[in-house]
Scaffold this active site. Structure first.
Site, PDB file in Angstrom:
ATOM      1  N   CYS A 116       0.809  -1.228   0.000  1.00 45.50           N
ATOM      2  CA  CYS A 116       0.000   0.000   0.000  1.00 45.50           C
ATOM      3  C   CYS A 116       0.840   1.275   0.000  1.00 45.50           C
ATOM      4  CB  CYS A 116      -0.961  -0.011   1.179  1.00 45.50           C
ATOM      5  SG  CYS A 116      -2.163  -1.334   1.033  1.00 45.50           S
ATOM      6  N   HIS A 256      -3.611   7.211   2.387  1.00 43.70           N
ATOM      7  CA  HIS A 256      -3.927   5.894   1.833  1.00 43.70           C
ATOM      8  C   HIS A 256      -5.271   5.441   2.395  1.00 43.70           C
ATOM      9  CE1 HIS A 256      -3.868   1.795   0.675  1.00 43.70           C
ATOM     10  NE2 HIS A 256      -3.723   1.345   1.910  1.00 43.70           N
ATOM     11  N   ASN A 286     -10.121  -0.206  -0.692  1.00 44.83           N
ATOM     12  CA  ASN A 286      -8.654  -0.083  -0.678  1.00 44.83           C
ATOM     13  C   ASN A 286      -8.109  -0.677  -1.979  1.00 44.83           C
ATOM     14  OD1 ASN A 286      -5.920  -0.299  -0.262  1.00 44.83           O
ATOM     15  ND2 ASN A 286      -6.059  -1.219   1.774  1.00 44.83           N
TER      16      ASN A 286
HETATM   17  O1  UT7 Z   1      -3.905  -1.137   3.469  1.00 45.45           O
HETATM   18  C1  UT7 Z   1      -3.003  -2.051   4.004  1.00 45.45           C
HETATM   19  C2  UT7 Z   1      -3.034  -2.076   5.448  1.00 45.45           C
HETATM   20  N1  UT7 Z   1      -4.249  -2.655   5.937  1.00 45.45           N
HETATM   21  C3  UT7 Z   1      -4.923  -2.046   6.893  1.00 45.45           C
HETATM   22  O2  UT7 Z   1      -4.582  -0.985   7.297  1.00 45.45           O
HETATM   23  C4  UT7 Z   1      -6.130  -2.779   7.489  1.00 45.45           C
HETATM   24  C5  UT7 Z   1      -6.076  -2.698   8.988  1.00 45.45           C
HETATM   25  N2  UT7 Z   1      -7.129  -3.422   9.649  1.00 45.45           N
HETATM   26  C6  UT7 Z   1      -8.448  -3.067   9.621  1.00 45.45           C
HETATM   27  O3  UT7 Z   1      -8.809  -2.156   8.914  1.00 45.45           O
HETATM   28  C7  UT7 Z   1      -9.407  -3.770  10.519  1.00 45.45           C
HETATM   29  O4  UT7 Z   1      -8.683  -4.553  11.444  1.00 45.45           O
HETATM   30  C8  UT7 Z   1     -10.428  -4.671   9.792  1.00 45.45           C
HETATM   31  C9  UT7 Z   1     -11.397  -3.800   8.981  1.00 45.45           C
HETATM   32  C10 UT7 Z   1      -9.724  -5.635   8.876  1.00 45.45           C
HETATM   33  C11 UT7 Z   1     -11.266  -5.441  10.808  1.00 45.45           C
HETATM   34  O5  UT7 Z   1     -11.894  -4.553  11.724  1.00 45.45           O
HETATM   35  P1  UT7 Z   1     -11.733  -4.776  13.298  1.00 45.45           P
HETATM   36  O6  UT7 Z   1     -12.511  -3.706  13.938  1.00 45.45           O
HETATM   37  O7  UT7 Z   1     -10.281  -4.865  13.624  1.00 45.45           O
HETATM   38  O8  UT7 Z   1     -12.477  -6.141  13.508  1.00 45.45           O
HETATM   39  P2  UT7 Z   1     -11.933  -7.470  14.203  1.00 45.45           P
HETATM   40  O9  UT7 Z   1     -10.959  -8.155  13.319  1.00 45.45           O
HETATM   41  O10 UT7 Z   1     -11.521  -7.114  15.606  1.00 45.45           O
HETATM   42  O11 UT7 Z   1     -13.244  -8.319  14.280  1.00 45.45           O
HETATM   43  C12 UT7 Z   1     -14.329  -8.009  15.181  1.00 45.45           C
HETATM   44  C13 UT7 Z   1     -15.413  -9.030  15.003  1.00 45.45           C
HETATM   45  C14 UT7 Z   1     -14.927 -10.467  15.047  1.00 45.45           C
HETATM   46  O12 UT7 Z   1     -15.914 -11.259  15.676  1.00 45.45           O
HETATM   47  P3  UT7 Z   1     -15.767 -11.678  17.221  1.00 45.45           P
HETATM   48  O13 UT7 Z   1     -14.463 -12.409  17.316  1.00 45.45           O
HETATM   49  O14 UT7 Z   1     -15.776 -10.383  17.980  1.00 45.45           O
HETATM   50  O15 UT7 Z   1     -16.963 -12.531  17.441  1.00 45.45           O
HETATM   51  C15 UT7 Z   1     -14.843 -10.868  13.594  1.00 45.45           C
HETATM   52  O16 UT7 Z   1     -15.002 -12.243  13.387  1.00 45.45           O
HETATM   53  O17 UT7 Z   1     -16.035  -8.863  13.731  1.00 45.45           O
HETATM   54  C16 UT7 Z   1     -16.021 -10.117  13.024  1.00 45.45           C
HETATM   55  N3  UT7 Z   1     -15.863  -9.836  11.594  1.00 45.45           N
HETATM   56  C17 UT7 Z   1     -16.900  -9.545  10.798  1.00 45.45           C
HETATM   57  N4  UT7 Z   1     -18.220  -9.447  11.020  1.00 45.45           N
HETATM   58  C18 UT7 Z   1     -19.022  -9.117   9.987  1.00 45.45           C
HETATM   59  C19 UT7 Z   1     -14.716  -9.782  10.871  1.00 45.45           C
HETATM   60  N5  UT7 Z   1     -14.991  -9.461   9.605  1.00 45.45           N
HETATM   61  C20 UT7 Z   1     -16.336  -9.310   9.528  1.00 45.45           C
HETATM   62  C21 UT7 Z   1     -17.215  -8.974   8.483  1.00 45.45           C
HETATM   63  N6  UT7 Z   1     -18.531  -8.883   8.752  1.00 45.45           N
HETATM   64  N7  UT7 Z   1     -16.784  -8.711   7.231  1.00 45.45           N
END
Ligand code: UT7
Length: 332
Positions: A116, A256, A286
């Site tokens: 990225c 970004h 993204n």
């Molecule tokens: O550009 C390159 C660099 N990349 C980035 O900068 C991305 C950085 N990361 C992020 O943007 C975020 O971490 C994500 C958008 C990928 C995820 O968001 P988050 O707030 O960190 O969610 P999480 O991984 O902590 O997941 C929270 C919950 C989980 O469920 P439990 O364990 O709390 O029951 C996940 O299983 O949300 C669940 N979950 C979803 N639910 C509905 C994960 N993905 C989804 C989804 N829809 N698509």
């Protein structure tokens, strides 16, 4: 001797027609519009459909538009650098394909891969060719067909990424406009948190790597999020301090587009008001190397000669950085 800086003298973007909405994704994986919107800010993303179409297809369209817009003859261009992590082939470089299709017969061309941060690494590299005084017209392309490496059964990654590309023209400037300063950093310890596990020389493609779905993006989202928030804000703050810029001096933050929450945290730390933050994540998601040139393209009409832009990015590697640009022209 008058100092030569590398001015951006034109920008053009290209996004494919197909729109993949949050609602359509919800029919493919267990997710919903509300979760995606609140966690990322994304509403829809573009997907390049059609057999045999790679990232070069989008880069070619962006460069064709850029040449027309800047009244540049293809043979005048001396160098094209393409930032991408989804090259058409491992080799030859996607830059070679773009240049061949757009008639850049006098240019040498190569790819840069820094996930990225690819576009900002390429922009700084290209700027140095201009600053040296040896090159007068350099094109930087940033683009990715992320849909080619996304697992559409993995709800943690498939909601984030989209396809798109953009291109900028760099030319010498003696009025102090263009790329003024840049800071780039990387840390290979980030490799395990964001990568494609197979397909390179370490784990070439085998039946097993395909069966195990190792040719797709793997991301430990939480860890990447933590590093992205801290490092993008740190580096943006650092370049502002080094150039005696306050939040009020910055006309636009060009961040970004990884996640709206990361962008908000960066803007907050810089003291830059929301109204001065370029955003298009809601429409394109993204696009990896494509996000920054697509933002410049979308906001071009609002930019004025002399505007102070801080570009910031963070991505796989880890790689990150910031560039201070003084915008060089008023849009027609
Ligand atoms: O550009 C390159 C660099 N990349 C980035 O900068 C991305 C950085 N990361 C992020 O943007 C975020 O971490 C994500 C958008 C990928 C995820 O968001 P988050 O707030 O960190 O969610 P999480 O991984 O902590 O997941 C929270 C919950 C989980 O469920 P439990 O364990 O709390 O029951 C996940 O299983 O949300 C669940 N979950 C979803 N639910 C509905 C994960 N993905 C989804 C989804 N829809 N698509």
């Amino acid at each position: 001797m008058t100092k030569i800086t590398a001015a951006i003298t034109g920008v053009q973007g290209y996004v494919p027609d197909y729109i993949l909405t949050n609602d359509e994704l919800a029919t493919m994986v267990d997710t919903n519009d509300e979760w995606i919107t609140t966690r990322t800010g994304i509403k829809e993303r573009r997907i390049l459909k059609g057999e045999g179409k790679g990232t070069s297809v989008m880069g070619i369209e962006a460069v064709k538009g850029l040449l027309a817009k800047t009244n540049t003859k293809p043979e005048e261009v001396e160098l094209l650098i393409c930032a991408t992590v989804t090259p058409d082939h491992i080799f030859p470089a996607t830059a070679n394909l773009i240049a061949a299709e757009t008639g850049l017969v006098n240019a040498f061309n190569y790819d840069i891969g820094a996930a990225c941060s690819g576009f900002i690494y390429a922009l700084t590299t290209a700027a140095m060719y201009i600053e040296s005084g040896r090159y007068k017209k350099v094109i930087v392309v940033g683009g990715d067909k992320m849909s080619s490496i996304i697992d559409y059964t993995d709800r943690t990654t498939c909601i984030i990424f989209g396809d798109g590309a953009g291109a900028v023209m760099l030319e010498p400037n003696t009025e102090g406009l263009g790329v003024i300063d840049s800071i780039h950093q990387s840390d290979g310890k980030g490799v395990e948190f964001l990568r494609m596990k197979a397909g390179g020389s370490k784990h070439p493609a085998t039946l097993d790597t395909v069966t195990n779905r190792e040719h797709f993006v793997f991301q430990d989202g939480k860890t990447v999020f933590k590093f992205a928030v801290t490092n993008m804000a740190d580096v943006a703050e650092k370049i502002m301090k080094r150039n005696q810029l306050t939040g009020d001096d910055v006309d636009f933050l060009v961040p970004h587009q990884a996640n709206k929450r990361i962008v908000d945290a960066t803007a907050n730390r810089m003291g830059v008001d929301d109204s001065k933050v370029m955003m298009n994540i809601e429409r394109y998601g993204n696009t990896t190397s494509g996000t920054i040139p697509l933002l410049l393209w979308n906001y071009e009409k609002q930019l004025k000669k002399g505007d102070n832009l801080v570009i910031a990015a963070f991505g796989g590697g880890f790689t990150w950085g910031a560039i201070y640009v003084k915008w060089a022209y008023d849009a027609k």
